[in-house]
Scaffold this active site. Structure first.
Site, PDB file in Angstrom:
ATOM      1  N   ARG A   1       5.766  -7.479   8.666  1.00  0.00           N
ATOM      2  CA  ARG A   1       4.387  -7.858   8.313  1.00  0.00           C
ATOM      3  C   ARG A   1       4.313  -8.613   6.989  1.00  0.00           C
ATOM      4  O   ARG A   1       5.026  -8.285   6.034  1.00  0.00           O
ATOM      5  CB  ARG A   1       3.502  -6.615   8.251  1.00  0.00           C
ATOM      6  CG  ARG A   1       3.352  -5.961   9.612  1.00  0.00           C
ATOM      7  CD  ARG A   1       2.535  -4.710   9.502  1.00  0.00           C
ATOM      8  NE  ARG A   1       1.116  -4.922   9.677  1.00  0.00           N
ATOM      9  CZ  ARG A   1       0.184  -4.401   8.896  1.00  0.00           C
ATOM     10  NH1 ARG A   1       0.513  -3.681   7.833  1.00  0.00           N
ATOM     11  NH2 ARG A   1      -1.092  -4.589   9.157  1.00  0.00           N
TER      12      ARG A   1
ATOM     13  N   LYS B   1      -1.712 -11.423   9.358  1.00  0.00           N
ATOM     14  CA  LYS B   1      -3.108 -11.149   9.728  1.00  0.00           C
ATOM     15  C   LYS B   1      -3.875 -12.463   9.836  1.00  0.00           C
ATOM     16  O   LYS B   1      -3.562 -13.421   9.124  1.00  0.00           O
ATOM     17  CB  LYS B   1      -3.773 -10.258   8.690  1.00  0.00           C
ATOM     18  CG  LYS B   1      -3.284  -8.821   8.713  1.00  0.00           C
ATOM     19  CD  LYS B   1      -4.137  -7.917   7.840  1.00  0.00           C
ATOM     20  CE  LYS B   1      -3.545  -6.506   7.846  1.00  0.00           C
ATOM     21  NZ  LYS B   1      -4.342  -5.519   7.090  1.00  0.00           N
TER      22      LYS B   1
ATOM     23  N   GLU C   1      -1.642 -11.378  13.678  1.00  0.00           N
ATOM     24  CA  GLU C   1      -2.138 -10.006  13.848  1.00  0.00           C
ATOM     25  C   GLU C   1      -3.664 -10.017  13.836  1.00  0.00           C
ATOM     26  O   GLU C   1      -4.282 -10.515  12.899  1.00  0.00           O
ATOM     27  CB  GLU C   1      -1.599  -9.110  12.726  1.00  0.00           C
ATOM     28  CG  GLU C   1      -1.998  -7.654  12.882  1.00  0.00           C
ATOM     29  CD  GLU C   1      -1.353  -6.746  11.825  1.00  0.00           C
ATOM     30  OE1 GLU C   1      -0.115  -6.798  11.645  1.00  0.00           O
ATOM     31  OE2 GLU C   1      -2.095  -5.987  11.174  1.00  0.00           O
TER      32      GLU C   1
ATOM     33  N   ARG D   1      -6.202 -11.107  -4.087  1.00  0.00           N
ATOM     34  CA  ARG D   1      -5.157 -10.764  -3.116  1.00  0.00           C
ATOM     35  C   ARG D   1      -4.960 -11.859  -2.072  1.00  0.00           C
ATOM     36  O   ARG D   1      -3.929 -11.916  -1.415  1.00  0.00           O
ATOM     37  CB  ARG D   1      -5.449  -9.419  -2.454  1.00  0.00           C
ATOM     38  CG  ARG D   1      -6.662  -9.435  -1.558  1.00  0.00           C
ATOM     39  CD  ARG D   1      -7.079  -8.039  -1.173  1.00  0.00           C
ATOM     40  NE  ARG D   1      -6.434  -7.568   0.041  1.00  0.00           N
ATOM     41  CZ  ARG D   1      -6.840  -6.494   0.725  1.00  0.00           C
ATOM     42  NH1 ARG D   1      -7.867  -5.781   0.286  1.00  0.00           N
ATOM     43  NH2 ARG D   1      -6.228  -6.113   1.796  1.00  0.00           N
TER      44      ARG D   1
ATOM     45  N   GLU E   1     -12.599  -1.928  12.212  1.00  0.00           N
ATOM     46  CA  GLU E   1     -12.613  -1.269  10.903  1.00  0.00           C
ATOM     47  C   GLU E   1     -13.767  -1.740  10.021  1.00  0.00           C
ATOM     48  O   GLU E   1     -14.425  -0.930   9.375  1.00  0.00           O
ATOM     49  CB  GLU E   1     -11.273  -1.532  10.204  1.00  0.00           C
ATOM     50  CG  GLU E   1     -11.203  -0.987   8.796  1.00  0.00           C
ATOM     51  CD  GLU E   1      -9.848  -1.214   8.139  1.00  0.00           C
ATOM     52  OE1 GLU E   1      -8.939  -1.765   8.788  1.00  0.00           O
ATOM     53  OE2 GLU E   1      -9.708  -0.842   6.962  1.00  0.00           O
TER      54      GLU E   1
ATOM     55  N   GLU F   1       0.815  -1.217   0.000  1.00  0.00           N
ATOM     56  CA  GLU F   1       0.000   0.000   0.000  1.00  0.00           C
ATOM     57  C   GLU F   1       0.851   1.269   0.000  1.00  0.00           C
ATOM     58  O   GLU F   1       0.618   2.190   0.778  1.00  0.00           O
ATOM     59  CB  GLU F   1      -0.975  -0.016   1.184  1.00  0.00           C
ATOM     60  CG  GLU F   1      -1.918  -1.205   1.145  1.00  0.00           C
ATOM     61  CD  GLU F   1      -2.966  -1.224   2.231  1.00  0.00           C
ATOM     62  OE1 GLU F   1      -2.684  -0.736   3.337  1.00  0.00           O
ATOM     63  OE2 GLU F   1      -4.073  -1.736   1.975  1.00  0.00           O
TER      64      GLU F   1
ATOM     65  N   ASP G   1      -8.433  -9.022   4.919  1.00  0.00           N
ATOM     66  CA  ASP G   1      -8.166  -7.828   5.727  1.00  0.00           C
ATOM     67  C   ASP G   1      -9.181  -7.666   6.849  1.00  0.00           C
ATOM     68  O   ASP G   1     -10.006  -6.759   6.791  1.00  0.00           O
ATOM     69  CB  ASP G   1      -8.194  -6.589   4.813  1.00  0.00           C
ATOM     70  CG  ASP G   1      -7.627  -5.366   5.497  1.00  0.00           C
ATOM     71  OD1 ASP G   1      -6.863  -5.531   6.463  1.00  0.00           O
ATOM     72  OD2 ASP G   1      -7.943  -4.245   5.052  1.00  0.00           O
TER      73      ASP G   1
END
Ligand code: GCW
Length: 695
Positions: A342, A376, A403, A352, A409, A309, A381
């Site tokens: 990460r 993650k 994570e 993805r 979110e 990102e 996400d």
């Protein structure tokens, strides 16, 4: 019982109403003989003073020697220094205890009814002290106490996505950053209270700043932030600020970490490259790390988001992630520091989900020992529901961390109630079969030094800390579950409710019930019930980003079209299912055996595909309607508590439930219209497309 105008969260220490119970607590705890040695023990004494004063209705007497003239007392200290503890605990027990472990035990000593809290380190005793206070706040008996506790997870960290100097928090829904970087190194009392909250649930590390240490490249993120980016924390004058915070956290057993920018040698230094194989870059990192350790001698290490990102990384120099990570790891090594690297990378793939496995699996074994790859929980996400990440079972030679996202979110942000502990539990318990049957995810990042869990924190400057009062349960539950992933959700919930809202059985039952039903409700209306995800609005850094429904925006995430819905991630599609070990992979490959809750994550199916007598589209319609009813029901149950809890917290949550109900309806109406438009199949119950009667 926190020290300023902010909410006390679970450290309220309300007076114990039951006279008999209070009297038994007073016998053993009104007099405290607590060691004064290390800094953590200072915190323990102070916590006991505050906590016992609240619970028992009067300040405890803190003795400097064992009290002789009383009926009983509480002793906190080392075995070798206190006879009462020697009477209660064997030397061998202390020797075999984990550094952060503790023993709580009732004992009769010289005709007195005593309680002891001991461990092999001050930090262990601090954790033991919090355990005792939690036990009392939940009104549990102390006469036959015998508890031996050790953390099951070594690294228990919170990650702040706070943007220093801009005061904002990425994906933060509880106001601005709790850290006032402009005023630091001046310390606010609130930092100490925050450290207490973390220590009370066993968190032992904190990353102070956002992994996006440079302006993100997303549309809308282009505010003027020159000179205010996170990488600037590495500058000397800012390290003084880090040092001040580290001093507060250290006393509470929490080590401090920083997120750093991969291109720091260029940004913060004067090099023209950050190539990990360049000798000048290596030397720059070594010097920089030396400087950090001058300020913070027990500094934990760095966290890096690289090649993701818009953040720079080793790919900028044609190097892989292992080479990229190892240069920082070498700099940290002599100081005992750790690098969290990460695994959140995506970009070139249409799906993805497959990318981080493809990027990292081939590098297993190439990372240095003091590197931890931070993965993650799922491959996308932090969605309301995802399968677990395939990377957990693909890197046996690498230290791993999981994570999680404590901040909500994608699950209603600061407005919806969504208790995440059941979801995390599901992730931890998932059997990867990596090492045969019985290899749950939790086994792949627990036990060893350098392995653990990182939670993206939901704390901000709001007086209630987490935006929504019920979101405090996510922070609490995070710490408790990570300390011991074998704890069951009900135990954690019950502890939190009792400490936070008191022990009235109706309140305990109602609040616990509402929390229990909250994640399933979000799954219904979003609708993770069949494995759909990411139907959220996703444009820029505006307020409603990842909050409102917007299924038309990113069809790639859910695959909704005329011929059906879902994404083919089997061998005929992107192949994510095949990244699992058999028999998990096999189970996911076929829609017949794929678990219902992940069906549309792995399969693109016709709208009228049969699901035990109903169809995919009908199930989706029903989920959306059921989700709204579930929220209505939670709201009504909460409203019953009007006279049972204080007005401030009652109203805050009641108002949020009203808002959540409106928003769940928006989700329902948007999604059912979308399904209907594409499927062109009527709802059996005649509710779709929605009209005013839907209510
Ligand atoms: O997709 C996302 C979030 C970003 C976050 C990123 C990450 C910190 O929307 O806000 O950036 O994940 O985890 O790096």
């Amino acid at each position: 019982m926190l020290t300023d105008e902010y909410d006390d969260c679970w450290l309220r220490y309300d007076r114990v109403g039951d006279a008999e119970l209070r009297s038994s607590y007073r016998t053993r705890c009104a007099h405290v003989f607590a060691s004064t040695e290390g800094p953590e023990l200072g915190v323990a004494r102070e916590e006991l003073r505050m906590g016992l004063e609240g619970l028992l209705g009067r300040e405890p007497h803190l003795w400097m020697h064992p009290p002789r003239t009383v009926d009983g007392f509480l002793a906190v200290g080392r075995r070798e220094r206190m006879a009462v503890i020697r009477a209660a605990v064997d030397e061998a027990e202390i020797e075999s205890l984990h550094d952060e472990g503790y023993i709580l035990r009732s004992v009769e000593w010289e005709d007195k009814d005593c309680l002891v809290v001991t461990g092999s380190t001050d930090k262990g005793m601090l954790y033991g002290t919090y355990h005792l206070l939690r036990h009392l706040a939940a009104h549990r008996p102390v006469d036959d106490l015998d508890i031996v506790e050790e953390p099951r997870t070594e690294e228990r960290i919170v990650n702040h996505w706070d943007n220093p100097f801009r005061a904002s928090v990425e994906r933060g829904y509880a106001g601005m950053s709790i850290f006032d970087w402009e005023r630091l190194p001046d310390i606010r009392p609130r930092y100490r209270d925050y450290a207490r909250l973390l220590a009370s649930v066993g968190v032992n590390g904190i990353v102070l700043n956002n992994v996006n240490t440079q302006k993100p490249d997303r549309p809308g993120a282009n505010e003027a932030i020159a000179g205010k980016e996170g990488w600037q924390l590495l500058r000397s004058k800012n390290l003084e600020k880090v040092e001040a915070l580290a001093t507060v956290f250290r006393r509470h057993g929490v080590r401090t970490y920083l997120s750093v920018n991969y291109a720091a040698p260029i940004l913060a230094g004067d090099l023209d490259t950050a190539d990990p194989l360049d000798a000048a870059v290596e030397a720059w990192w070594a010097d920089t790390v030396d400087e950090v350790y001058k300020h913070v001698p027990d500094f934990g290490g760095f966290l890096v988001k690289a090649d993701s990102e818009g953040q720079p990384g080793p790919y900028d120099y044609d190097r892989n992630h292992a080479a990229g990570a190892n240069v920082l790891a070498r700099a940290l090594e002599p100081h005992g520091g750790r690098l969290y690297w990460r695994a959140f990378v995506y970009g070139s793939h249409e799906d993805r989900a497959v990318q981080s496995y493809e990027t990292f699996e081939p590098l297993d074994g190439e990372f240095r020992d003091n590197v931890t790859v931070q993965i993650k929980n799922g491959p996308i996400d932090f969605q309301p529901r995802e399968p677990v990440s395939t990377l957990f079972s693909a890197m046996p030679e690498t230290n791993l961390a999981c994570e999680l996202q404590i901040t909500q979110e994608y699950t209603g942000q600061g407005v919806h109630a969504c208790y995440h502990v059941p979801q995390w539990k599901e992730v931890f318990e998932f059997d990867t079969r990596a090492d045969g049957e019985g290899t749950p995810v939790k086994n792949l990042f627990m036990h060893d030094e350098g392995e653990g869990v990182a939670g993206v924190c939901n704390v901000g400057d709001d007086p209630n800390w987490t935006g929504h009062y019920l979101a405090q349960a996510n922070l609490y539950g995070y710490g408790r579950l990570v300390w011991n992933p074998d704890l069951d959700t009900e135990t954690i919930t019950d502890e939190w409710v009792r400490q936070t809202f008191g022990n009235d059985p109706t309140v305990v039952e109602t609040v616990a019930g509402v929390l229990h039903d909250s994640w399933p409700a979000v799954l219904d209306y979003t609708t993770g019930r069949l494995g759909l995800m990411h139907m959220m609005y996703n444009q820029g850094d505006v307020l409603e980003n990842h909050y409102n429904p917007s299924p038309e925006e990113w069809p790639g995430y859910h695959g909704g079209a005329e011929d059906g819905i879902g994404v083919d991630r089997t061998a005929s599609g992107s192949g994510y299912a095949g990244q699992f070990r058999d028999p998990v992979a096999e189970r996911y490959e076929s829609p017949e055996t794929c678990p219902r809750e992940l069906l549309l994550f792995f399969h693109h199916l016709p709208w009228e595909y049969d699901l035990d007598g109903t169809t995919v589209v009908q199930r989706l319609y029903d989920n959306c309607f059921e989700g709204v009813e579930a929220v209505r029901d939670m709201r009504d149950r909460w409203n019953e508590l009007e006279d049972a809890i204080d007005e401030k917290r009652y109203r805050h949550v009641a108002e949020r439930f009203d808002e959540q109900l409106d928003h769940a309806k928006l989700w329902r109406d948007t999604l059912v219209s979308f399904f209907h438009d594409h499927a062109d199949v009527p709802d059996e119950r005649g509710r779709v497309p929605p009209d005013d009667r839907a209510g």
